[in-house]
Motif scaffolding. Structure first.
Motif, PDB file in Angstrom:
ATOM      1  N   TYR A   1      25.200 -19.385  38.413  1.00  0.00           N
ATOM      2  CA  TYR A   1      26.049 -20.207  37.574  1.00  0.00           C
ATOM      3  C   TYR A   1      25.925 -19.766  36.122  1.00  0.00           C
ATOM      4  N   THR A   2      27.014 -19.915  35.386  1.00  0.00           N
ATOM      5  CA  THR A   2      26.898 -19.722  33.952  1.00  0.00           C
ATOM      6  C   THR A   2      26.079 -20.868  33.376  1.00  0.00           C
ATOM      7  N   ASP A   3      25.341 -20.610  32.324  1.00  0.00           N
ATOM      8  CA  ASP A   3      24.376 -21.577  31.800  1.00  0.00           C
ATOM      9  C   ASP A   3      25.017 -22.931  31.475  1.00  0.00           C
ATOM     10  N   SER A   4      26.229 -22.917  30.981  1.00  0.00           N
ATOM     11  CA  SER A   4      26.843 -24.157  30.513  1.00  0.00           C
ATOM     12  C   SER A   4      27.163 -25.142  31.634  1.00  0.00           C
ATOM     13  N   VAL A   5      27.149 -24.701  32.894  1.00  0.00           N
ATOM     14  CA  VAL A   5      27.478 -25.613  33.997  1.00  0.00           C
ATOM     15  C   VAL A   5      26.293 -25.873  34.922  1.00  0.00           C
ATOM     16  N   LYS A   6      25.174 -25.230  34.663  1.00  0.00           N
ATOM     17  CA  LYS A   6      24.006 -25.424  35.526  1.00  0.00           C
ATOM     18  C   LYS A   6      23.586 -26.884  35.542  1.00  0.00           C
ATOM     19  N   GLY A   7      23.346 -27.389  36.743  1.00  0.00           N
ATOM     20  CA  GLY A   7      22.951 -28.778  36.893  1.00  0.00           C
ATOM     21  C   GLY A   7      24.118 -29.741  36.986  1.00  0.00           C
ATOM     22  N   ARG A   8      25.330 -29.252  36.694  1.00  0.00           N
ATOM     23  CA  ARG A   8      26.509 -30.120  36.755  1.00  0.00           C
ATOM     24  C   ARG A   8      27.506 -29.663  37.828  1.00  0.00           C
ATOM     25  N   PHE A   9      27.624 -28.367  38.014  1.00  0.00           N
ATOM     26  CA  PHE A   9      28.583 -27.820  38.984  1.00  0.00           C
ATOM     27  C   PHE A   9      27.838 -27.276  40.196  1.00  0.00           C
ATOM     28  N   THR A  10      28.479 -27.375  41.361  1.00  0.00           N
ATOM     29  CA  THR A  10      27.919 -26.824  42.583  1.00  0.00           C
ATOM     30  C   THR A  10      28.997 -26.062  43.342  1.00  0.00           C
ATOM     31  N   ILE A  11      28.712 -24.801  43.631  1.00  0.00           N
ATOM     32  CA  ILE A  11      29.626 -23.998  44.439  1.00  0.00           C
ATOM     33  C   ILE A  11      29.160 -24.031  45.883  1.00  0.00           C
ATOM     34  N   SER A  12      30.109 -24.148  46.805  1.00  0.00           N
ATOM     35  CA  SER A  12      29.753 -24.180  48.218  1.00  0.00           C
ATOM     36  C   SER A  12      30.908 -23.612  49.030  1.00  0.00           C
ATOM     37  N   ARG A  13      30.633 -23.369  50.311  1.00  0.00           N
ATOM     38  CA  ARG A  13      31.654 -22.767  51.165  1.00  0.00           C
ATOM     39  C   ARG A  13      31.574 -23.340  52.556  1.00  0.00           C
ATOM     40  N   ASP A  14      32.726 -23.630  53.139  1.00  0.00           N
ATOM     41  CA  ASP A  14      32.815 -24.037  54.530  1.00  0.00           C
ATOM     42  C   ASP A  14      33.404 -22.854  55.288  1.00  0.00           C
ATOM     43  N   SER A  15      32.537 -22.137  55.996  1.00  0.00           N
ATOM     44  CA  SER A  15      32.998 -20.924  56.672  1.00  0.00           C
ATOM     45  C   SER A  15      33.954 -21.235  57.814  1.00  0.00           C
ATOM     46  N   THR A  16      33.858 -22.432  58.381  1.00  0.00           N
ATOM     47  CA  THR A  16      34.751 -22.783  59.493  1.00  0.00           C
ATOM     48  C   THR A  16      36.183 -22.990  59.009  1.00  0.00           C
ATOM     49  N   LYS A  17      36.317 -23.324  57.725  1.00  0.00           N
ATOM     50  CA  LYS A  17      37.639 -23.543  57.143  1.00  0.00           C
ATOM     51  C   LYS A  17      38.048 -22.430  56.201  1.00  0.00           C
ATOM     52  N   ASN A  18      37.166 -21.431  56.041  1.00  0.00           N
ATOM     53  CA  ASN A  18      37.433 -20.341  55.097  1.00  0.00           C
ATOM     54  C   ASN A  18      37.800 -20.889  53.717  1.00  0.00           C
ATOM     55  N   THR A  19      37.044 -21.874  53.295  1.00  0.00           N
ATOM     56  CA  THR A  19      37.349 -22.567  52.038  1.00  0.00           C
ATOM     57  C   THR A  19      36.132 -22.599  51.134  1.00  0.00           C
ATOM     58  N   LEU A  20      36.379 -22.289  49.860  1.00  0.00           N
ATOM     59  CA  LEU A  20      35.365 -22.337  48.819  1.00  0.00           C
ATOM     60  C   LEU A  20      35.589 -23.597  48.000  1.00  0.00           C
ATOM     61  N   TYR A  21      34.506 -24.230  47.569  1.00  0.00           N
ATOM     62  CA  TYR A  21      34.599 -25.443  46.780  1.00  0.00           C
ATOM     63  C   TYR A  21      33.850 -25.283  45.455  1.00  0.00           C
TER      64      TYR A  21
END
Length: 122
Positions: free
Chosen positions: A61-81
């Motif tokens: 993560y870029t420093d300015s979003v650490k602790g506030r943003f979370t990236i995740s992925r559902d491989s069954t739906k081929n979707t990034l969040y």
């Protein structure tokens, strides 16, 4: 070729939350990383968060979003969040989904979604 379609942007008050989604289709098996970038008016596009797909690498993560943003992925739906909490006015930007692919020969390509506007304002 990889196609990316983002959704989930909008207007939110400071301190609020939003979740962005990015649905991938096409040659998804060639994707090695997926990421979120953002571009604010008058500024360069910047990397927000990146998630390796084919390795055991860690998310970054870029420093300015650490602790506030979370990236995740559902491989069954081929979707990034991108879950965005405690939003600030400076998070206002167009957010872009990125997929990086690599062929067997080592050729690398970047694919982009159309972008989704996130506006943080009271």
């Amino acid at each position: 070729q990889v196609q990316l379609v983002e959704s989930g942007g909008g207007l939110v008050q400071p301190g609020g939350s939003l979740r962005l989604s990015c649905a991938a289709s096409g040659n998804i098996f060639s994707i090695v990383t997926m990421a979120w970038y953002r571009q604010a008016p008058g500024k360069q596009r910047e990397l927000v968060a990146v998630q390796p797909i084919t390795s055991n690498g860690r998310t970054n993560y870029t420093d300015s979003v650490k602790g506030r943003f979370t990236i995740s992925r559902d491989s069954t739906k081929n979707t990034l969040y991108l879950q965005m909490n405690t939003l600030k006015a400076e998070d206002t930007a167009v957010y872009f989904c990125n997929a990086r692919t690599r062929t067997y020969s080592g050729s690398i390509s970047d694919y982009w979604g159309q972008g989704t506007q996130v506006t943080v304002s009271s």
